[in-house]
Scaffold this active site. Structure first.
Site, PDB file in Angstrom:
ATOM      1  N   HIS A 100       0.889  -1.173   0.000  1.00 32.77           N
ATOM      2  CA  HIS A 100       0.000   0.000   0.000  1.00 32.77           C
ATOM      3  C   HIS A 100       0.921   1.215   0.000  1.00 32.77           C
ATOM      4  O   HIS A 100       2.011   1.161   0.588  1.00 32.77           O
ATOM      5  CB  HIS A 100      -0.820   0.110   1.290  1.00 32.77           C
ATOM      6  N   ASP A 103       2.300   1.843   3.343  1.00 33.59           N
ATOM      7  CA  ASP A 103       3.289   0.893   3.885  1.00 33.59           C
ATOM      8  C   ASP A 103       4.701   1.354   3.575  1.00 33.59           C
ATOM      9  O   ASP A 103       5.610   1.148   4.369  1.00 33.59           O
ATOM     10  CB  ASP A 103       3.153  -0.502   3.247  1.00 33.59           C
ATOM     11  N   GLU A 267      -9.101 -13.700  -1.546  1.00 26.74           N
ATOM     12  CA  GLU A 267      -8.339 -14.048  -0.332  1.00 26.74           C
ATOM     13  C   GLU A 267      -9.054 -15.152   0.433  1.00 26.74           C
ATOM     14  O   GLU A 267     -10.271 -15.080   0.655  1.00 26.74           O
ATOM     15  CB  GLU A 267      -8.188 -12.780   0.523  1.00 26.74           C
ATOM     16  N   HIS A 270     -11.108 -14.078   3.513  1.00 27.45           N
ATOM     17  CA  HIS A 270     -12.307 -13.309   3.167  1.00 27.45           C
ATOM     18  C   HIS A 270     -13.394 -14.243   2.649  1.00 27.45           C
ATOM     19  O   HIS A 270     -14.580 -14.042   2.936  1.00 27.45           O
ATOM     20  CB  HIS A 270     -11.976 -12.253   2.113  1.00 27.45           C
ATOM     21  N   ASP A 295      -4.781 -13.639  -2.658  1.00 22.31           N
ATOM     22  CA  ASP A 295      -4.144 -13.291  -1.400  1.00 22.31           C
ATOM     23  C   ASP A 295      -4.192 -14.551  -0.568  1.00 22.31           C
ATOM     24  O   ASP A 295      -5.263 -15.015  -0.161  1.00 22.31           O
ATOM     25  CB  ASP A 295      -4.887 -12.144  -0.690  1.00 22.31           C
ATOM     26  N   ASP A 306     -10.697 -11.819  10.544  1.00 25.57           N
ATOM     27  CA  ASP A 306      -9.654 -12.028   9.546  1.00 25.57           C
ATOM     28  C   ASP A 306      -8.328 -12.298  10.260  1.00 25.57           C
ATOM     29  O   ASP A 306      -7.582 -11.366  10.539  1.00 25.57           O
ATOM     30  CB  ASP A 306      -9.578 -10.709   8.733  1.00 25.57           C
ATOM     31  N   ASP A 308      -5.786 -13.990   9.155  1.00 22.96           N
ATOM     32  CA  ASP A 308      -4.656 -13.885   8.209  1.00 22.96           C
ATOM     33  C   ASP A 308      -3.473 -14.782   8.566  1.00 22.96           C
ATOM     34  O   ASP A 308      -2.319 -14.361   8.479  1.00 22.96           O
ATOM     35  CB  ASP A 308      -4.147 -12.427   8.144  1.00 22.96           C
TER      36      ASP A 308
HETATM   37  C1  XLS Z   1      -7.473  -6.790   4.448  1.00 24.17           C
HETATM   38  C2  XLS Z   1      -7.015  -6.970   3.079  1.00 24.17           C
HETATM   39  C3  XLS Z   1      -5.848  -6.082   2.668  1.00 24.17           C
HETATM   40  C4  XLS Z   1      -5.744  -6.062   1.166  1.00 24.17           C
HETATM   41  C5  XLS Z   1      -4.989  -4.911   0.620  1.00 24.17           C
HETATM   42  O1  XLS Z   1      -8.229  -7.570   4.978  1.00 24.17           O
HETATM   43  O2  XLS Z   1      -6.720  -8.316   2.864  1.00 24.17           O
HETATM   44  O3  XLS Z   1      -4.677  -6.521   3.281  1.00 24.17           O
HETATM   45  O4  XLS Z   1      -5.180  -7.236   0.681  1.00 24.17           O
HETATM   46  O5  XLS Z   1      -5.555  -3.705   0.935  1.00 24.17           O
HETATM   47 NI    NI Z   2      -5.784  -9.140   1.198  1.00 22.97          NI
HETATM   48 NI    NI Z   3      -7.579  -9.792   4.645  1.00 17.69          NI
END
Ligand code: XLS
Ligand code: NI
Ligand code: NI
Length: 435
Positions: A100, A103, A267, A270, A295, A306, A308
């Protein structure tokens, strides 16, 4: 900056290796179905979880205590992060990274200063990319962290925020283009709402559709070749999110005529939050012609947010890779590790272990999927299940000229009586476990 303890690039040593920082399954040059593993998987390291996240959760602050998170000069910290990104890519033998705008560089006092900071760091990235032969999978704009986005980014009730987003995306897309990025991503974390008692859904949906159209127009204007990728997510941080899942985004793309220019960045976590499997979202996007990129991560099945986590589940990754192969593989897309180590994994090299183990798990998924395809029994079973549609009289029912009454007449004339057949799910599950 001296950060990782491990100093040599991770190499393939095969399944019998006892070396934790060696690939057991990911052998970049190994050919699978006519393509190297490197080209099948197209891994990317993400900036935000790897270098920006300090290890906090809603109940506690940072646990990692990285040196660059505590530097007085934020531009100096940004330079350290840039250097560490390329060190991470070298150690993992990964070709791509993602970021981003926020970032890579600090916000500064205003948008002018933010743009200047982003451009200055992009220059450093450009040099490092050329030196280390690394590439940008995609760039994106962070339009969810700053308080100005608390009521939405492009879907904010305040038109000034919409305008601000246009300016921010313009710059992020310019920078991504300048760095040869292969895609541009839009994740709309705040493109939704909390409560209907203060919200005009119809207006906000139109704002989202128009904003996306403006981004697509601009991409053509500057000659950006890659697709714009939308990353669906049903909730978090918004309660109701407009880009809920692949199916809801498809509706928006069709109403604004954007289905040729926009694809999906899907993702795993998600998909789970939306009540789908990862492979469902991939298969659906592929069948609609909008499969773009992934993702890669894993949601915790016991919690509803989330998490991750790094993807480690080989049977799940097998089904995922099967759908990627069926979709024809990646073109501009790839597998971005949008994954964070747990906040107790505080050692620098935990970051390497996480990526290496997940890369190996993906490679096993790829090898398994290739075996399933070579074995052919699963595909044969599916072909058999749909074989009735090969008959001309059945195919014709889907043609433009078909009519309900003509089909009804054929049912009566031929005395058609459907005969239920087993879908053989457990037999097929056993088949998959035995490839
Ligand atoms: C958040 C998202 C983010 C996107 C990019 O949940 O996964 O990380 O991949 O903005
Ligand atoms: Ni993402
Ligand atoms: Ni995410």
């Amino acid at each position: 900056m001296n950060f990782y303890l491990h100093k040599d690039a991770v190499k393939y040593e095969g399944p019998n290796s006892q070396n934790a920082l060696a690939f057991k399954w990911y052998n970049p040059s190994q050919q699978v179905m006519g393509k190297s593993m490197r080209d099948h998987l197209r891994f990317a390291v993400c900036y935000w979880h790897t270098l920006c996240w300090p290890g906090g959760d809603p109940f506690g602050g940072e646990t990692f205590n990285r040196e660059w998170h505590h530097m007085a000069d934020p531009m100096k910290a940004a330079e350290v992060k840039a250097e560490l990104m390329f060190e991470t890519l070298r150690l993992l033998d990964i070709d791509y990274f993602t970021f981003h705008d926020l970032d890579i560089a600090p916000e500064g006092k205003n948008l002018q200063e933010f743009n200047a900071n982003v451009s200055a760091i992009a220059k450093i990235l450009e040099k490092q990319m050329a030196k280390h032969n690394k590439k940008l999978l995609w760039g994106t704009a962070n339009m969810f962290s700053n308080r100005r986005f608390m009521a939405g980014a492009a879907t904010n009730p305040d038109p000034d925020v919409f305008a601000y987003c246009a300016a921010q995306v313009k710059h992020a897309l310019d920078v991504t283009h300048g760095l040869g990025g292969e895609n541009y991503v839009m994740w709309g974390g705040r493109e939704g709402y909390e409560t209907l008692i203060n919200t005009r859904i119809g207006h906000e949906l139109h704002q989202a559709g128009r904003f996306l159209s403006l981004v697509v127009d601009y991409k053509h204007k500057i000659g950006f070749k890659g697709p714009i990728l939308i990353e669906p997510k049903p909730k978090e941080p918004s309660t109701h999110q407009y880009d809920y899942d692949v199916a809801s985004i498809w509706g928006m793309l069709k109403s604004y005529g954007l289905e040729k220019d926009v694809k999906m960045n899907i993702e795993q976590n998600h998909a789970i939050l939306a009540g789908h499997t990862f492979e469902h979202e991939i298969a659906l996007a592929s069948s609609l012609g909008i499969f773009g990129s992934l993702d890669l991560n894993r949601g915790g099945y016991q919690v509803g947010w989330d998490t991750d986590q790094f993807a480690m589940n080989v049977p799940e990754l097998t089904l995922m890779m099967l759908e990627v192969i069926r979709a024809g593989g990646f073109t501009t897309g790839g597998m971005n590790f949008d994954a964070k180590i747990r906040r107790q994994s505080i050692d620098p090299d935990d970051l390497l272990h996480a990526h290496v183990a997940s890369m190996d798990a993906c490679a096993r998924g790829l090898l398994n999927a290739a075996k399933i395809i070579a074995d052919g029994k699963l595909d044969a079973e599916i072909a058999k299940r749909y074989s009735g549609w090969d008959k001309p009289e059945n195919k014709a029912m889907l043609d433009k000229g078909a009519s309900l009454d003509a089909i009804a007449a054929r049912v009566h004339k031929d005395k058609i009586e459907p005969q239920p057949r087993s879908a053989r799910q457990e037999y097929l599950e056993g088949l998959l476990n035995n490839v």
